[in-house]
Scaffold this motif. Structure first.
Motif, mmCIF file in Angstrom:
data_model
loop_
_atom_site.group_PDB
_atom_site.id
_atom_site.type_symbol
_atom_site.label_atom_id
_atom_site.label_comp_id
_atom_site.label_asym_id
_atom_site.label_seq_id
_atom_site.Cartn_x
_atom_site.Cartn_y
_atom_site.Cartn_z
ATOM 1 N N VAL A 93 -7.610 65.317 22.707
ATOM 2 C CA VAL A 93 -6.312 64.857 23.210
ATOM 3 C C VAL A 93 -6.481 64.225 24.587
ATOM 4 O O VAL A 93 -5.915 63.165 24.868
ATOM 5 C CB VAL A 93 -5.310 66.031 23.268
ATOM 6 N N ILE A 94 -7.272 64.854 25.421
ATOM 7 C CA ILE A 94 -7.492 64.316 26.766
ATOM 8 C C ILE A 94 -8.207 62.979 26.690
ATOM 9 O O ILE A 94 -7.835 62.023 27.381
ATOM 10 C CB ILE A 94 -8.281 65.335 27.611
ATOM 11 N N ILE A 95 -9.209 62.878 25.823
ATOM 12 C CA ILE A 95 -9.933 61.614 25.664
ATOM 13 C C ILE A 95 -9.009 60.532 25.106
ATOM 14 O O ILE A 95 -9.056 59.382 25.542
ATOM 15 C CB ILE A 95 -11.171 61.818 24.767
ATOM 16 N N ASP A 96 -8.159 60.893 24.169
ATOM 17 C CA ASP A 96 -7.256 59.920 23.570
ATOM 18 C C ASP A 96 -6.147 59.488 24.524
ATOM 19 O O ASP A 96 -5.628 58.375 24.414
ATOM 20 C CB ASP A 96 -6.644 60.493 22.295
ATOM 21 N N LEU A 97 -5.773 60.339 25.465
ATOM 22 C CA LEU A 97 -4.724 59.989 26.430
ATOM 23 C C LEU A 97 -5.244 59.174 27.610
ATOM 24 O O LEU A 97 -4.449 58.593 28.345
ATOM 25 C CB LEU A 97 -4.045 61.252 26.954
ATOM 26 N N MET A 98 -6.561 59.118 27.809
ATOM 27 C CA MET A 98 -7.103 58.399 28.972
ATOM 28 C C MET A 98 -6.711 56.924 29.024
ATOM 29 O O MET A 98 -6.301 56.450 30.085
ATOM 30 C CB MET A 98 -8.610 58.568 29.037
ATOM 31 N N PRO A 99 -6.814 56.138 27.944
ATOM 32 C CA PRO A 99 -6.380 54.732 28.046
ATOM 33 C C PRO A 99 -4.900 54.596 28.359
ATOM 34 O O PRO A 99 -4.502 53.707 29.111
ATOM 35 C CB PRO A 99 -6.699 54.154 26.663
ATOM 36 N N PHE A 100 -4.079 55.480 27.798
ATOM 37 C CA PHE A 100 -2.646 55.428 28.075
ATOM 38 C C PHE A 100 -2.363 55.712 29.549
ATOM 39 O O PHE A 100 -1.611 54.985 30.206
ATOM 40 C CB PHE A 100 -1.905 56.436 27.193
ATOM 41 N N ILE A 101 -2.974 56.765 30.076
ATOM 42 C CA ILE A 101 -2.752 57.117 31.486
ATOM 43 C C ILE A 101 -3.265 56.016 32.400
ATOM 44 O O ILE A 101 -2.606 55.643 33.372
ATOM 45 C CB ILE A 101 -3.419 58.482 31.791
ATOM 46 N N PHE A 102 -4.425 55.457 32.078
ATOM 47 C CA PHE A 102 -4.966 54.371 32.882
ATOM 48 C C PHE A 102 -4.053 53.153 32.860
ATOM 49 O O PHE A 102 -3.816 52.518 33.891
ATOM 50 C CB PHE A 102 -6.363 53.991 32.382
ATOM 51 N N VAL A 143 -2.240 51.549 36.112
ATOM 52 C CA VAL A 143 -2.490 50.153 36.470
ATOM 53 C C VAL A 143 -1.188 49.365 36.502
ATOM 54 O O VAL A 143 -0.944 48.589 37.420
ATOM 55 C CB VAL A 143 -3.506 49.513 35.498
ATOM 56 N N TYR A 144 -0.338 49.575 35.520
ATOM 57 C CA TYR A 144 0.887 48.784 35.455
ATOM 58 C C TYR A 144 1.865 49.142 36.578
ATOM 59 O O TYR A 144 2.426 48.278 37.230
ATOM 60 C CB TYR A 144 1.568 48.949 34.095
ATOM 61 N N PHE A 145 2.065 50.442 36.805
ATOM 62 C CA PHE A 145 3.085 50.844 37.774
ATOM 63 C C PHE A 145 2.608 50.775 39.224
ATOM 64 O O PHE A 145 3.420 50.734 40.128
ATOM 65 C CB PHE A 145 3.613 52.235 37.453
#
Length: 140
Positions: free
Chosen positions: A109-118, A122-124
């Motif tokens: 779950v942590i590995i899969d959430l990394m691109p989303f969090i990044f 980056v966007y905000f």
């Protein structure tokens, strides 16, 4: 904004999951109640996400909110597997305790959430200003 019977059923299902999770957390007699509350919160978030995504995509043009609603609960559904596993383990083993050695079940779950969090960071933080279109999140 059109509200039909399916939207009402989704809303009631999400509310029922959150209320039952609160009931299970209030009892908290053993560890299995906490895991069942976690399962219900995950299912309630996924149901609420379906409803929110439908309303936001049809009525609002807020792309940032659409990006957050589009991904977070759908990736959090991966927590369902470890929560069901630990729920069954806590029922069948009366002396089950959460030790640091069992936290590796949550690493996918942590590995899969990394691109989303990044991408959210980056966007905000406007490090890279990317024009956000409706399907921008499909490339994450």
């Amino acid at each position: 904004m059109n509200i039909n019977l399916l939207d009402i059923l989704l809303l009631l299902g999400a509310l029922q999951a959150f209320v039952l999770a609160i009931v299970f957390l209030a009892k908290r007699q053993n560890l299995s109640y906490i895991f069942m509350a976690g399962i219900l919160v995950i299912l309630g978030l996924t149901t609420a996400n379906t409803l929110l995504y439908h309303f936001i995509s049809t009525s609002l043009s807020n792309n940032e909110l659409l990006l957050i609603v589009k991904f977070l609960p759908t990736e959090l559904i991966m927590l369902l597997g470890p929560f069901i596993y630990f729920y069954c383990l806590s029922i069948f083993e009366k002396d089950f305790k959460m030790t640091p050695s069992v936290w590796y079940h949550f690493t996918p779950v942590i590995i899969d959430l990394m691109p989303f969090i990044f991408s959210i960071i980056v966007y905000f933080t406007s490090i890279i200003k990317i024009p956000l279109q409706n399907d921008w999140g499909a490339y994450i």
